[in-house]
Write an enzyme that holds these catalytic residues in place. Structure first.
Site, PDB file in Angstrom:
ATOM      1  N   LYS A   1       0.843  -1.209   0.000  1.00  0.00           N
ATOM      2  CA  LYS A   1       0.000   0.000   0.000  1.00  0.00           C
ATOM      3  C   LYS A   1       0.869   1.246   0.000  1.00  0.00           C
ATOM      4  O   LYS A   1       2.032   1.233   0.423  1.00  0.00           O
ATOM      5  CB  LYS A   1      -0.946   0.027   1.202  1.00  0.00           C
ATOM      6  CG  LYS A   1      -0.278  -0.009   2.594  1.00  0.00           C
ATOM      7  CD  LYS A   1       0.233   1.311   3.135  1.00  0.00           C
ATOM      8  CE  LYS A   1       0.823   1.196   4.539  1.00  0.00           C
ATOM      9  NZ  LYS A   1       1.629   2.349   4.945  1.00  0.00           N
TER      10      LYS A   1
ATOM     11  N   ASP B   1      -2.801  -1.771   9.925  1.00  0.00           N
ATOM     12  CA  ASP B   1      -2.814  -1.801   8.459  1.00  0.00           C
ATOM     13  C   ASP B   1      -3.377  -3.108   7.892  1.00  0.00           C
ATOM     14  O   ASP B   1      -3.626  -3.203   6.688  1.00  0.00           O
ATOM     15  CB  ASP B   1      -1.376  -1.669   7.909  1.00  0.00           C
ATOM     16  CG  ASP B   1      -0.866  -0.230   7.887  1.00  0.00           C
ATOM     17  OD1 ASP B   1      -1.678   0.711   8.029  1.00  0.00           O
ATOM     18  OD2 ASP B   1       0.354  -0.051   7.716  1.00  0.00           O
TER      19      ASP B   1
HETATM   20  C1  LIG Z   1       2.094   4.190   9.261  1.00  0.00           C
HETATM   21  C2  LIG Z   1       1.008   3.259   8.776  1.00  0.00           C
HETATM   22  O1  LIG Z   1       1.588   2.211   7.989  1.00  0.00           O
HETATM   23  C3  LIG Z   1       0.040   4.031   7.871  1.00  0.00           C
HETATM   24  O2  LIG Z   1      -0.874   3.192   7.197  1.00  0.00           O
HETATM   25  C4  LIG Z   1       0.213   2.637   9.942  1.00  0.00           C
HETATM   26  O3  LIG Z   1      -0.369   3.632  10.748  1.00  0.00           O
HETATM   27  C5  LIG Z   1       1.030   1.659  10.777  1.00  0.00           C
HETATM   28  O4  LIG Z   1       0.242   0.525  10.932  1.00  0.00           O
HETATM   29  P1  LIG Z   1       0.850  -0.836  11.519  1.00  0.00           P
HETATM   30  O5  LIG Z   1       2.239  -1.028  11.051  1.00  0.00           O
HETATM   31  O6  LIG Z   1      -0.173  -1.902  11.232  1.00  0.00           O
HETATM   32  O7  LIG Z   1       0.914  -0.502  13.058  1.00  0.00           O
HETATM   33  P2  LIG Z   1       0.478  -1.358  14.354  1.00  0.00           P
HETATM   34  O8  LIG Z   1       1.171  -2.673  14.293  1.00  0.00           O
HETATM   35  O9  LIG Z   1      -0.996  -1.334  14.525  1.00  0.00           O
HETATM   36  O10 LIG Z   1       1.132  -0.469  15.492  1.00  0.00           O
HETATM   37  C6  LIG Z   1       2.526  -0.386  15.674  1.00  0.00           C
HETATM   38  C7  LIG Z   1       2.837   0.863  16.461  1.00  0.00           C
HETATM   39  O11 LIG Z   1       2.694   2.020  15.610  1.00  0.00           O
HETATM   40  C8  LIG Z   1       2.126   3.090  16.343  1.00  0.00           C
HETATM   41  N1  LIG Z   1       0.805   3.449  15.762  1.00  0.00           N
HETATM   42  C9  LIG Z   1       0.236   2.678  14.800  1.00  0.00           C
HETATM   43  C10 LIG Z   1      -0.978   3.041  14.250  1.00  0.00           C
HETATM   44  C11 LIG Z   1      -1.614   4.208  14.735  1.00  0.00           C
HETATM   45  N2  LIG Z   1      -2.792   4.602  14.249  1.00  0.00           N
HETATM   46  N3  LIG Z   1      -1.023   4.945  15.697  1.00  0.00           N
HETATM   47  C12 LIG Z   1       0.180   4.590  16.212  1.00  0.00           C
HETATM   48  O12 LIG Z   1       0.711   5.289  17.069  1.00  0.00           O
HETATM   49  C13 LIG Z   1       2.028   2.630  17.784  1.00  0.00           C
HETATM   50  O13 LIG Z   1       3.238   2.981  18.420  1.00  0.00           O
HETATM   51  C14 LIG Z   1       1.940   1.114  17.641  1.00  0.00           C
HETATM   52  O14 LIG Z   1       2.378   0.435  18.791  1.00  0.00           O
HETATM   53  N1  LIG Z   2       5.792 -11.164   7.578  1.00  0.00           N
HETATM   54  C1  LIG Z   2       6.607 -10.147   7.890  1.00  0.00           C
HETATM   55  N2  LIG Z   2       7.296  -9.519   6.935  1.00  0.00           N
HETATM   56  C2  LIG Z   2       8.126  -8.490   7.254  1.00  0.00           C
HETATM   57  N3  LIG Z   2       8.331  -8.052   8.496  1.00  0.00           N
HETATM   58  C3  LIG Z   2       7.663  -8.636   9.482  1.00  0.00           C
HETATM   59  C4  LIG Z   2       6.766  -9.694   9.211  1.00  0.00           C
HETATM   60  N4  LIG Z   2       6.228 -10.068  10.371  1.00  0.00           N
HETATM   61  C5  LIG Z   2       6.758  -9.284  11.318  1.00  0.00           C
HETATM   62  N5  LIG Z   2       7.628  -8.417  10.800  1.00  0.00           N
HETATM   63  C6  LIG Z   2       8.371  -7.381  11.585  1.00  0.00           C
HETATM   64  O1  LIG Z   2       7.724  -6.141  11.343  1.00  0.00           O
HETATM   65  C7  LIG Z   2       8.672  -5.107  11.114  1.00  0.00           C
HETATM   66  C8  LIG Z   2       8.044  -4.130  10.127  1.00  0.00           C
HETATM   67  O2  LIG Z   2       8.011  -4.761   8.868  1.00  0.00           O
HETATM   68  P1  LIG Z   2       7.015  -4.333   7.693  1.00  0.00           P
HETATM   69  O3  LIG Z   2       7.652  -4.790   6.429  1.00  0.00           O
HETATM   70  O4  LIG Z   2       5.634  -4.790   7.976  1.00  0.00           O
HETATM   71  O5  LIG Z   2       7.100  -2.763   7.857  1.00  0.00           O
HETATM   72  P2  LIG Z   2       6.282  -1.609   7.209  1.00  0.00           P
HETATM   73  O6  LIG Z   2       6.034  -1.931   5.769  1.00  0.00           O
HETATM   74  O7  LIG Z   2       7.015  -0.354   7.528  1.00  0.00           O
HETATM   75  O8  LIG Z   2       4.896  -1.650   7.980  1.00  0.00           O
HETATM   76  P3  LIG Z   2       3.717  -0.547   7.937  1.00  0.00           P
HETATM   77  O9  LIG Z   2       3.752   0.141   6.612  1.00  0.00           O
HETATM   78  O10 LIG Z   2       2.481  -1.412   8.116  1.00  0.00           O
HETATM   79  O11 LIG Z   2       4.001   0.330   9.119  1.00  0.00           O
HETATM   80  C9  LIG Z   2       9.917  -5.810  10.579  1.00  0.00           C
HETATM   81  O12 LIG Z   2      11.081  -5.129  10.955  1.00  0.00           O
HETATM   82  C10 LIG Z   2       9.832  -7.194  11.201  1.00  0.00           C
HETATM   83  O13 LIG Z   2      10.584  -7.253  12.388  1.00  0.00           O
END
Ligand SMILES: C[C@](O)(CO)[C@H](O)COP(=O)(O)OP(=O)(O)OC[C@H]1O[C@@H](n2ccc(N)nc2=O)[C@H](O)[C@@H]1O
Ligand SMILES: Nc1ncnc2c1ncn2[C@@H]1O[C@H](COP(=O)(O)OP(=O)(O)OP(=O)(O)O)[C@@H](O)[C@H]1O
Length: 313
Positions: free
Chosen positions: A12, A139
């Protein structure tokens, strides 16, 4: 008997990420406009004696293979709800950048959930699957539904959006990742330091931009470029100042808009068409400001079960 099930799930980009104040539970309320784009992970599940995760792809070494992996957590959550054993081998063929702000882990969580539901014949309703997704991460529900959607709450409460065309994107993958909690914390720190305060009492409720929703509806890339915003961009750049050079390289090459993708450090460039995408991609590659460049488009559908190998359609 079904021997394995493969689900393909997209990455996304957030075309609007409006971040409210930090809530008592540590999350932030959002107006999060998601667009699914055509970079995919494929998640294959096969019956096994015990839960096991493997991963292939250029970034495989950075993916945890224990029960912190979102795909493993998804299988465990579905098995627990249905009182069954979670013995399954989950293989992730990873093409989405890891920790890049493109929801790669979320994609794997949604993919494993759908794949296990199919493999086990669980028959979970869409609502149940979306509930489990929301438990796994903010997400994850969007990774399941794909297309375009407005996410409210912490991003998990979705309203599908109509998109009147295809938008072309170039993504610049940075060296190393950024931690999502660290980027939200930096956003709070910058807000507090600027004197506005960072809590829900200090920051206005985040709202979707009518101009942005209109641009999506009409498929107008110029209008979308004028409306995209990401409240986490300043925080991501503060933690990774080198992103400024990448953003400048894409803008200099003619991108309509340049932004950090979600929490970064991947940067996203909206372009007019495929020809412009090739030009901007080449310039980004030549700039030496990123590790890799990907060209794609969206919206695309969410998690989709692929036909079994050898099956005829
Ligand atoms: C940055 C984005 O990727 C935009 O779509 C999302 O908001 C992040 O979503 P995500 O990776 O699924 O995050 P989650 O696994 O739900 O949360 C991880 C951490 O991100 C922060 N978090 C996430 C979502 C949100 N609305 N507020 C937050 O402050 C919090 O510290 C939380 O503990
Ligand atoms: N299936 C997976 N693939 C990648 N990372 C994973 C997975 N499961 C757990 N993780 C952990 O989650 C962390 C974030 O990885 P991810 O690739 O989801 O980040 P991101 O794309 O920045 O996420 P978001 O955009 O949802 O905030 C990684 O550093 C890893 O430790």
């Amino acid at each position: 008997m079904t021997s394995s099930v493969t689900v393909r799930v997209p990455a996304k980009v957030n075309v609007q990420l409006a971040v409210g104040g930090v809530r008592p539970d540590g999350f932030h309320d959002l107006a999060n406009v998601f667009l699914a784009v055509g970079l995919y992970d494929e998640v294959t599940v096969t019956p096994a004696d015990a839960l096991r995760v493997t991963c292939s792809g250029p970034d495989a070494a950075q993916v945890p293979l224990d029960t912190s992996n979102l795909a493993a957590r998804a299988a465990l959550a579905l098995a627990a709800r249905h009182g069954r054993d979670a013995g399954v081998h989950i293989h992730i063929d990873k093409d989405i950048p890891v920790a890049g702000g493109m929801a790669g882990g979320s994609a794997d969580g949604a993919g494993a959930l759908l794949a296990c539901d199919t493999l086990w014949g669980t028959g979970a309703t869409r609502e149940e699957l979306l509930d489990i997704c929301a438990e796994l991460g903010s997400d994850v529900p969007f990774s399941l539904v794909g297309g375009a959607a407005l996410g409210r709450g912490r991003g998990e409460i979705l309203t599908p959006l109509t998109v009147g065309g295809t938008f072309h994107w170039v993504f610049a993958v940075a060296d190393g990742g950024l931690s999502t909690p660290a980027v939200y914390a930096e956003c709070d720190r910058l807000r507090a330091a600027s004197g506005t305060g960072a809590t829900s009492a200090d920051v206005p409720d985040p709202e979707p931009s009518p101009a942005l929703l209109d641009a999506l509806r009409t498929g107008d890339a110029d209008a979308l470029a004028a409306a995209v915003t990401n409240d986490l961009q300043m925080a991501a750049v503060s933690l990774r100042p080198s992103l400024t050079a990448t953003l400048d390289a894409g803008t200099g090459a003619g991108a309509l808009a340049a932004m950090v993708s979600g929490s970064g450090p991947t940067t996203a460039f909206l372009v007019e068409d495929e020809a412009a995408a090739r030009k901007v991609a080449a310039a980004l590659q030549a700039s030496g400001t990123c590790r890799a460049v990907r060209v794609t488009a969206g919206p695309v559908p969410g998690a989709v079960t692929l036909p079994a190998e050898g099956a005829t359609t």
